[in-house]
Design a protein around this motif. Structure first.
Motif, PDB file in Angstrom:
ATOM      1  N   UNK A 101    -114.788  19.497  39.417  1.00 17.22           N
ATOM      2  CA  UNK A 101    -115.561  20.213  40.443  1.00 17.22           C
ATOM      3  C   UNK A 101    -115.514  19.464  41.777  1.00 17.22           C
ATOM      4  N   UNK A 102    -115.407  18.138  41.694  1.00 20.87           N
ATOM      5  CA  UNK A 102    -115.327  17.334  42.915  1.00 20.87           C
ATOM      6  C   UNK A 102    -113.885  17.245  43.427  1.00 20.87           C
ATOM      7  N   UNK A 103    -113.004  17.969  42.732  1.00 20.13           N
ATOM      8  CA  UNK A 103    -111.566  17.969  43.045  1.00 20.13           C
ATOM      9  C   UNK A 103    -110.956  16.578  42.959  1.00 20.13           C
ATOM     10  N   UNK A 104    -111.476  15.771  42.042  1.00 18.74           N
ATOM     11  CA  UNK A 104    -110.868  14.461  41.801  1.00 18.74           C
ATOM     12  C   UNK A 104    -110.910  14.154  40.316  1.00 18.74           C
ATOM     13  N   UNK A 105    -110.065  14.890  39.541  1.00 15.22           N
ATOM     14  CA  UNK A 105    -110.116  14.788  38.079  1.00 15.22           C
ATOM     15  C   UNK A 105    -109.963  13.363  37.563  1.00 15.22           C
ATOM     16  N   UNK A 106    -109.375  12.470  38.356  1.00 15.97           N
ATOM     17  CA  UNK A 106    -109.150  11.116  37.857  1.00 15.97           C
ATOM     18  C   UNK A 106    -110.387  10.218  38.018  1.00 15.97           C
ATOM     19  N   UNK A 107    -111.459  10.778  38.589  1.00 13.03           N
ATOM     20  CA  UNK A 107    -112.641   9.942  38.792  1.00 13.03           C
ATOM     21  C   UNK A 107    -113.708  10.153  37.717  1.00 13.03           C
ATOM     22  N   UNK A 108    -113.293  10.737  36.566  1.00 15.77           N
ATOM     23  CA  UNK A 108    -114.261  10.985  35.485  1.00 15.77           C
ATOM     24  C   UNK A 108    -114.949   9.696  35.043  1.00 15.77           C
ATOM     25  N   UNK A 109    -114.210   8.594  35.042  1.00 16.06           N
ATOM     26  CA  UNK A 109    -114.822   7.320  34.633  1.00 16.06           C
ATOM     27  C   UNK A 109    -115.965   6.921  35.565  1.00 16.06           C
ATOM     28  N   UNK A 149    -116.972   0.162  47.003  1.00 17.07           N
ATOM     29  CA  UNK A 149    -116.352   0.014  48.320  1.00 17.07           C
ATOM     30  C   UNK A 149    -115.401  -1.178  48.335  1.00 17.07           C
ATOM     31  N   UNK A 150    -115.842  -2.271  47.701  1.00 16.49           N
ATOM     32  CA  UNK A 150    -114.983  -3.465  47.697  1.00 16.49           C
ATOM     33  C   UNK A 150    -113.786  -3.269  46.771  1.00 16.49           C
ATOM     34  N   UNK A 151    -114.048  -2.583  45.629  1.00 15.96           N
ATOM     35  CA  UNK A 151    -112.992  -2.396  44.641  1.00 15.96           C
ATOM     36  C   UNK A 151    -111.865  -1.511  45.172  1.00 15.96           C
ATOM     37  N   UNK A 152    -112.245  -0.427  45.875  1.00 18.43           N
ATOM     38  CA  UNK A 152    -111.239   0.544  46.300  1.00 18.43           C
ATOM     39  C   UNK A 152    -110.937   0.484  47.797  1.00 18.43           C
ATOM     40  N   UNK A 153    -111.607  -0.440  48.497  1.00 16.50           N
ATOM     41  CA  UNK A 153    -111.464  -0.514  49.947  1.00 16.50           C
ATOM     42  C   UNK A 153    -110.016  -0.583  50.420  1.00 16.50           C
ATOM     43  N   UNK A 154    -109.212  -1.344  49.676  1.00 15.99           N
ATOM     44  CA  UNK A 154    -107.820  -1.531  50.123  1.00 15.99           C
ATOM     45  C   UNK A 154    -107.006  -0.247  49.990  1.00 15.99           C
ATOM     46  N   UNK A 155    -107.541   0.723  49.211  1.00 12.28           N
ATOM     47  CA  UNK A 155    -106.788   1.968  48.993  1.00 12.28           C
ATOM     48  C   UNK A 155    -107.157   3.049  50.010  1.00 12.28           C
ATOM     49  N   UNK A 156    -108.030   2.709  50.929  1.00  9.68           N
ATOM     50  CA  UNK A 156    -108.357   3.656  51.994  1.00  9.68           C
ATOM     51  C   UNK A 156    -109.696   4.351  51.779  1.00  9.68           C
ATOM     52  N   UNK A 157    -110.215   4.887  52.885  1.00  9.88           N
ATOM     53  CA  UNK A 157    -111.552   5.479  52.896  1.00  9.88           C
ATOM     54  C   UNK A 157    -111.667   6.679  51.959  1.00  9.88           C
ATOM     55  N   UNK A 158    -110.551   7.438  51.896  1.00  2.88           N
ATOM     56  CA  UNK A 158    -110.566   8.663  51.095  1.00  2.88           C
ATOM     57  C   UNK A 158    -110.838   8.335  49.624  1.00  2.88           C
ATOM     58  N   UNK A 159    -110.151   7.307  49.117  1.00  2.00           N
ATOM     59  CA  UNK A 159    -110.316   6.910  47.716  1.00  2.00           C
ATOM     60  C   UNK A 159    -111.739   6.401  47.483  1.00  2.00           C
ATOM     61  N   UNK A 160    -112.262   5.637  48.444  1.00  2.39           N
ATOM     62  CA  UNK A 160    -113.635   5.147  48.330  1.00  2.39           C
ATOM     63  C   UNK A 160    -114.602   6.324  48.231  1.00  2.39           C
ATOM     64  N   UNK A 161    -114.447   7.293  49.121  1.00  2.00           N
ATOM     65  CA  UNK A 161    -115.356   8.453  49.138  1.00  2.00           C
ATOM     66  C   UNK A 161    -115.313   9.232  47.833  1.00  2.00           C
ATOM     67  N   UNK A 162    -114.114   9.451  47.325  1.00  2.00           N
ATOM     68  CA  UNK A 162    -113.953  10.187  46.072  1.00  2.00           C
ATOM     69  C   UNK A 162    -114.763   9.516  44.966  1.00  2.00           C
ATOM     70  N   UNK A 163    -114.640   8.188  44.891  1.00  2.00           N
ATOM     71  CA  UNK A 163    -115.330   7.456  43.817  1.00  2.00           C
ATOM     72  C   UNK A 163    -116.839   7.393  44.037  1.00  2.00           C
ATOM     73  N   UNK A 164    -117.244   7.273  45.309  1.00  2.00           N
ATOM     74  CA  UNK A 164    -118.684   7.273  45.604  1.00  2.00           C
ATOM     75  C   UNK A 164    -119.288   8.627  45.232  1.00  2.00           C
ATOM     76  N   UNK A 165    -118.592   9.710  45.592  1.00  2.00           N
ATOM     77  CA  UNK A 165    -119.084  11.042  45.237  1.00  2.00           C
ATOM     78  C   UNK A 165    -119.197  11.193  43.725  1.00  2.00           C
TER      79      UNK A 165
END
Lengths: 193, 538
Positions: free
Chosen positions: A133-141, A164-180
């Protein structure tokens, strides 16, 4: 403060990414940590678990004793049941309800759910659906980690900070997906606990 | 200094770097693999140009480490417990030659056989070789011991064995680092004859090793890694070795009433044991692995004070220790949790979706159907999973390289045809000499060398065999007419069955090399390529 967590899943499902986030947050909170992992043969699609122990005092054993786990966090429903002997009397089970069927004799889903429902304190969540539903199927964990977050006995903001620290190097988009994802999981747990 | 969150294996690797090693020599094997991988990825190790290429097997690894030590530099050799069997020849003899640069052999044992064929206890090897042996109880101690072991090695010119078990190797904890030491400069051994183990020299060197034993015993008695902890209640004394010490403390969160001898350094500190023994009514020994210290304390006659441990069933005779075993040994009451619901089914490991071995086994099984069960000898790697349903394709897994030589021996006994299945990395580890035996006899066996171009089971390390197998086989003397490289893919199934069937039927030695990259390393490579492309376009 002391919390013993069993993380459960199937080899390749990425339970260690959940452990890594909690670990980062724990370090920031100056907690002691021990985390026993499974490497090697079982990683090939077998059942895997990780024992994650956090405390404000030094921790001795790398393994959690029977009946002592405060939390079982599982990314797969049958795997949550496998570790019930480790769950403390007042412990919580947080599990995905989406099965990973790579064995021919996987039990009927209704039987698995019936067993899960016998547990007194649990959060059963369709993390895959929420992630989709969040359009990020890989963030189920991360959804599952969010569902576990109210029970971690840890300042919630430190978890978001860890992401933020874990995914920061992968860019803001990846951080946001995981925060959501972690927020959605947390919201579900707070509503359903 | 920095505090890092490290796996036991990573703490060992970091300690070796900080101890000033110039090389790590290893063959991948669970639970030791991550040590070398950590050094391979370490920035400091790269800057220092620390040698860290995988060796062909544990024996070549240990010999490489000995050569580096001969030339004056420090070397670490790592392997899993069964790897030390392969390296036993140099291991035993390097205790006699002694060393120049510091040399530490790290062996990771696997009690409970999580990923192994046995649960042998490497401390017996340490005693066998008369080599000082260490056994850390936690990640921090693993770091401290490795650093100390290099100093010890240089002080007494002796290789040092450090033994860990799976749990410590694969568990993470905070580790405080100490300053990094410089590497050694090159230097010749002081005695240029010490490495020549001709009988006349070997006897001299062996006597030196015997003489050093007194010092090793004294070191163990005075070691800060061995501790005598007083206790009020003298009805029992506890000997806790290595990680066993943690399980003990876990069960006595408010302090242990009994006196404790914690052992992390061998030879067993005799006087410390004596002190404990004389001050208590009975002894309990807590150790992960075999009842090594327990047997020593009991002695052959076992007619002294009562000794409890793995031999009398106070602790389980086999398998990894855990806090529950130790609680039960002390009669501590605890809630043992709810049972596992009956509907929960075992989930054994399996070959990955898309794995080339699946296609190889499907073809082989079709061929072997007409000969009946029991003719396929196999080896150690992901393809060992072919033993499980639905394949049930193989009948042996004993030691690295044994598939070919067992098939040959069975054929010698009249089991014709017999087939061997071995992986690429296992083939160059220990299969080449086996194949030579079969070639020299033109044994009526068919050898399948499943080439997935990596050491798959341990996580995709570079295989020494990479791109060389066909040439190796030809060089050893395989008849080119009976050597085939095939592509294990569904679309070539019929063709592959035909080739295998023909060669199994052939009354002489044949080799078939199904070649297709491991699906895991392929995926990883593709992801990396995608990432690189993205980075370039940024």
């Amino acid at each position: 403060m002391k919390i013993d967590i069993i993380l459960a899943g199937v080899g390749g499902q990425g339970i260690l990414s959940i452990a890594a986030t909690i670990g980062l947050a724990a370090l920031k909170n100056d907690l002691y940590l021990k985390q026993a992992e499974v490497h090697g043969m079982s990683q090939r699609g077998g059942d895997v678990q990780s024992n994650l122990r956090l405390s404000d005092k030094p921790i001795h054993s790398d393994l959690i004793a029977l009946g002592q786990a405060d939390l079982i966090i599982s990314v797969e429903p049958m795997e949550a049941l496998r570790y019930l002997p480790y769950l403390a009397k007042d412990g919580w089970v947080i599990t995905n309800d989406q099965p990973f069927k790579n064995i021919p004799n996987y039990p009927e889903m209704e039987d698995v759910l019936a067993e899960l429902n016998k547990i007194s304190q649990k959060i059963i969540i369709n993390a895959d659906q929420i992630a989709r539903d969040l359009e990020s199927p890989r963030s189920a964990n991360m959804v599952i980690l969010g569902a576990a977050s109210p029970f971690l006995n840890m300042d919630y903001d430190s978890l978001e900070d860890a992401i933020r620290r874990q995914f920061g190097s992968k860019g803001e988009e990846v951080v946001d997906v995981n925060i959501n994802a972690i927020r959605a999981g947390r919201e579900f747990a707070l509503k359903n606990k | 200094m920095q505090k890092l969150l490290l796996l036991g294996d990573e703490a060992i690797a970091q300690a070796a770097i900080d101890a000033g090693i110039s090389g790590v020599y290893a063959y991948p094997g669970t639970p030791s693999t991550e040590i070398t991988e950590y050094i391979q990825k370490s920035k400091v190790a790269k800057e220092r140009n620390i040698k860290s290429t995988w060796s062909a097997n544990e024996k070549t690894a240990l010999e490489g480490a000995l050569g580096m030590s001969y030339a004056g530099k420090r070397a670490l050799a790592c392997m899993k417990h069964v790897g030390l069997n392969v390296a036993a020849d140099p291991f035993m003899n390097m205790a006699i030659t002694g060393v120049n640069g510091g040399l530490v052999i790290l062996v990771a044992d696997d009690p409970s056989m999580h990923s192994s064929q046995d649960e042998q206890d490497s401390r017996y090897y340490g005693k066998f070789a008369l080599m000082p042996t260490f056994e850390p109880s936690n990640q921090q101690e693993a770091y401290d011991i490795i650093r100390f072991a290099f100093e010890y090695s240089e002080k007494y010119e002796i290789p040092v064995l450090v033994r860990v078990t799976t749990r410590l190797a694969h568990s993470r904890s905070g580790v405080q680092l100490a300053p990094i030491r410089d590497e050694n400069e090159n230097s010749m051994p002081k005695n240029l004859r010490q490495f020549i183990l001709l009988p006349a020299n070997a006897r001299v060197q062996y006597n030196k090793l015997i003489e050093k034993q007194t010092s090793f015993e004294k070191e163990a008695e005075e070691s800060s890694f061995n501790q005598f902890i007083e206790g009020e209640d003298k009805s029992m004394g506890i000997v806790a070795c290595g990680i066993g010490y943690n399980y003990l403390l876990e069960n006595f969160p408010n302090g242990c009433p009994y006196p404790i001898l914690k052992i992390s350094q061998y030879p067993t500190p005799r006087h410390m044991v004596e002190k404990l023994y004389n001050s208590v009514d009975k002894i309990i020994v807590i150790e992960d692995g075999y009842p090594f210290v327990e047997e020593q304390i009991r002695g052959v006659l076992d007619n002294g004070k009562e000794v409890l441990g793995r031999l009398d069933g106070t602790l389980p005779r086999t398998g990894e220790l855990n806090p529950d075993h130790v609680a039960r040994a002390f009669g501590i009451d605890f809630y043992e949790g709810a049972p596992v619901p009956e509907i929960v089914k075992p989930r054994p490991p399996a070959m990955c979706v898309g794995c080339s071995h699946i296609d190889s086994y499907n073809a082989l099984n079709e061929v072997m159907e007409k000969y009946g069960d029991g003719r396929v000898f196999s080896d150690i790697g992901c393809y060992t999973l072919g033993a499980l349903p639905p394949f049930n394709a193989i009948n042996s897994c004993v030691d690295m390289g044994a598939s070919i030589t067992m098939a040959k021996g069975a054929a010698d006994a009249g089991l014709v045809p017999a087939v061997a299945v071995i992986g690429d990395s296992t083939f160059t580890h220990s299969g080449m000499t086996s194949l030579l035996d079969a070639i020299n006899d033109n044994s009526p066996i068919t050898v399948l060398i499943l080439d997935n171009s990596t050491a798959g089971m341990t996580g995709g390390q570079t295989s020494s065999a990479f791109g060389k197998i066909e040439q190796i086989c030809l060089g050893l003397g395989v008849d080119p007419e009976h050597l085939h490289v095939i592509r294990p893919l569904k679309k070539f199934h019929a063709e592959n069955v035909e080739i295998i069937a023909k060669e199994v039927e052939y009354n002489g030695l044949s080799v078939i090399i199904p070649t297709r990259e491991c699906i895991q390393t392929l995926n990883r490579r593709m992801r990396q390529r995608f990432k690189d492309k993205e980075n370039k376009s940024k």
